[in-house]
Design a protein around this motif. Structure first.
Motif, mmCIF file in Angstrom:
data_model
loop_
_atom_site.group_PDB
_atom_site.id
_atom_site.type_symbol
_atom_site.label_atom_id
_atom_site.label_comp_id
_atom_site.label_asym_id
_atom_site.label_seq_id
_atom_site.Cartn_x
_atom_site.Cartn_y
_atom_site.Cartn_z
ATOM 1 N N SER A 19 -3.052 2.868 5.806
ATOM 2 C CA SER A 19 -4.111 3.685 6.391
ATOM 3 C C SER A 19 -4.785 2.975 7.561
ATOM 4 O O SER A 19 -5.103 3.590 8.583
ATOM 5 C CB SER A 19 -5.144 4.029 5.318
ATOM 6 N N THR A 23 -5.437 4.084 11.388
ATOM 7 C CA THR A 23 -6.813 4.105 11.893
ATOM 8 C C THR A 23 -6.903 3.484 13.283
ATOM 9 O O THR A 23 -7.623 3.993 14.161
ATOM 10 C CB THR A 23 -7.732 3.350 10.921
ATOM 11 N N ASP A 79 -8.314 11.191 1.613
ATOM 12 C CA ASP A 79 -7.064 10.994 2.352
ATOM 13 C C ASP A 79 -6.403 12.330 2.685
ATOM 14 O O ASP A 79 -5.842 12.513 3.769
ATOM 15 C CB ASP A 79 -6.094 10.135 1.532
ATOM 16 N N SER A 82 -8.269 13.859 5.542
ATOM 17 C CA SER A 82 -7.931 13.162 6.785
ATOM 18 C C SER A 82 -6.520 13.534 7.255
ATOM 19 O O SER A 82 -6.275 13.697 8.453
ATOM 20 C CB SER A 82 -8.031 11.648 6.577
ATOM 21 N N PHE A 83 -5.604 13.669 6.301
ATOM 22 C CA PHE A 83 -4.248 14.125 6.640
ATOM 23 C C PHE A 83 -4.299 15.490 7.316
ATOM 24 O O PHE A 83 -3.655 15.719 8.350
ATOM 25 C CB PHE A 83 -3.398 14.198 5.368
ATOM 26 N N TYR A 117 -14.511 8.865 1.515
ATOM 27 C CA TYR A 117 -13.493 7.939 1.016
ATOM 28 C C TYR A 117 -14.061 6.534 0.797
ATOM 29 O O TYR A 117 -13.845 5.916 -0.249
ATOM 30 C CB TYR A 117 -12.332 7.886 2.013
ATOM 31 N N ASP A 172 -0.241 9.333 12.454
ATOM 32 C CA ASP A 172 -1.462 8.924 11.761
ATOM 33 C C ASP A 172 -1.662 9.770 10.501
ATOM 34 O O ASP A 172 -2.034 9.252 9.446
ATOM 35 C CB ASP A 172 -2.668 9.064 12.703
ATOM 36 N N TYR A 176 -2.074 8.679 6.223
ATOM 37 C CA TYR A 176 -3.019 9.160 5.210
ATOM 38 C C TYR A 176 -2.279 9.762 4.023
ATOM 39 O O TYR A 176 -2.676 9.587 2.863
ATOM 40 C CB TYR A 176 -3.971 10.193 5.809
ATOM 41 N N SER A 179 -0.986 6.964 1.911
ATOM 42 C CA SER A 179 -2.075 6.348 1.161
ATOM 43 C C SER A 179 -2.427 7.184 -0.063
ATOM 44 O O SER A 179 -2.610 6.656 -1.172
ATOM 45 C CB SER A 179 -3.304 6.182 2.059
#
Length: 408
Positions: A19, A23, A79, A82-83, A117, A172, A176, A179
């Protein structure tokens, strides 16, 4: 290596490392996506501000959720969110339908997802790692973070330059997803409480934060450090480098030096033992003044890069010690909320520091402002480490409970 022998921590470490890589890749992709759409530097700045403001403004709520619900589940949800954010941005860009305002709005969503998170992550480390191995675990996490910085930034630049920002953001998103998948394999019996009302738990978390004098004092100190010393260095540094030190390449060497020092600081954090951890944390920050002094006098990169490495080393090693103290001194059922208030307090002045560095330096001069920042960090550190609550804290006073992880 003992912490890494535990399967649960290995999974958590691997997910965090992947991750972190994404980032540090994402900011380059977002910046160039906006510029490629005809945006300005101001709009790039707004995209980063949207992320930071959303994160800071929702951290307290994330802390409550991280104490009320199973932390592993909260992190997987973070996560997943964020994905979704990064995948949406990537698809819009690859399809050619992205607009600048959409990217800025999605940046805000991403910042909020991270705010939920991070406090849960802080608490989950406490749940699965034995107290005696807490600092070692934090050291490994710091190494993952700072090793990912140059790798992620380099990968981001390469992907953006070769196949575009949209593909970089899809990559990116994949980090996520990886993760979340690794977290789903962690076996832990999380602390779950029915709790009182949401607002009552916010107040309870705040009470736990302020009742520990050592904590709110050091959070305030680091917040002022970001405002007075850290932000001016990184805002004025590129300008001075461009006009007096050889340009962007020179500044890149300085930033790389900081990253190398931070990685070394994480390595030391694996083994550093001290009877007065908060005093050690404070004293580690004294050398960070050197880089501000050297920049004020336009020192050559041969001097400035090692000074930046020293600052990165201090910040990284100090963070490992600080994280260990907080995780061991705060009751586990309040840890996510207290950590969230700590992050909010530490970050609250940082946007102002970035925004005010230019105007203030125009009034007093860059050299004077940088020297003031150097002097402040020395003077304030010497005051803080002499405070009784800071000086007398030892890990012998720690709140010790067994980790709740299922057998590895």
């Amino acid at each position: 290596m003992e912490a890494l022998r535990d399967r649960n921590f290995r999974l958590l470490f691997a997910g965090r490392a992947i991750s972190y890589f994404g980032t540090y890749l994402a900011p380059i992709a977002v910046a160039f996506a906006i510029l490629d759409l005809g945006g300005s530097a101001t709009e790039v700045g707004l995209s980063f501000a949207a992320w930071t403001i959303a994160q800071v403004s929702t951290l307290a709520f994330g802390g409550v959720i991280g104490d009320r619900l199973p932390r592993r589940a909260v992190m997987i949800a973070g996560d997943t969110a964020s994905f979704a954010v990064r995948a949406t941005m990537g698809v819009l860009l690859v399809a050619g339908h992205a607009r600048i305002w959409e990217l800025i709005a999605l940046q805000a969503c991403g910042g909020a997802a991270v705010a939920f998170y991070n406090p849960a992550f802080y608490g989950l480390v406490r749940e699965i790692v034995k107290p005696a191995l807490m600092q070692q675990a934090n050291g490994y996490l710091a190494i993952a973070r700072y090793a990912a910085f140059p790798l992620g930034a380099a990968a981001g630049g390469t992907i953006v330059a070769t196949v575009g920002s949209g593909t970089a953001l899809l990559f990116d998103a994949a980090t996520y997803g990886a993760s979340a998948l690794l977290l789903s394999q962690v076996k832990v019996e999380s602390l779950v409480r029915a709790g009182s009302s949401f607002l009552a738990e916010l107040r309870d978390g705040w009470s736990a934060f302020v009742e520990n004098t050592w904590m709110w004092v050091l959070v305030l100190w680091i917040a002022l450090y970001f405002l007075i010393t850290y932000a001016p260095f990184f805002v004025l540094g590129p300008y001075i480098a461009k006009h007096s030190m050889g340009g962007a390449g020179t500044w890149g060497v300085v930033v790389t030096g900081e990253g190398v020092g931070a990685l070394l600081g994480g390595l030391l954090g694996l083994r550093l033992r001290t009877k007065r951890p908060l005093v050690a944390t404070g004293l580690l920050f004294l050398p960070t003044a050197v880089q501000s002094v050297l920049l004020a006098f336009h020192a050559p990169v041969e001097l400035l890069a090692p000074a930046a490495a020293l600052a990165g080393f201090a910040f990284s090693c100090g963070s490992v010690v600080w994280d260990t103290v907080v995780q061991r001194m705060i009751a586990p059922d309040k840890l996510a909320r207290v950590a969230a208030y700590g992050w909010m307090g530490a970050m609250v002045f940082l946007p102002a520091g970035y925004a005010l560095a230019g105007p203030i330096s125009s009034l007093v001069g860059m050299r004077a402002y940088l020297l003031f920042g150097a002097g402040w960090v020395i003077a304030s550190t010497l005051v803080v480490v002499r405070l009784r609550s800071v000086r007398e804290l030892t890990l012998d006073q720690a709140v010790e409970t067994a980790p709740l992880a299922a057998p590895a």
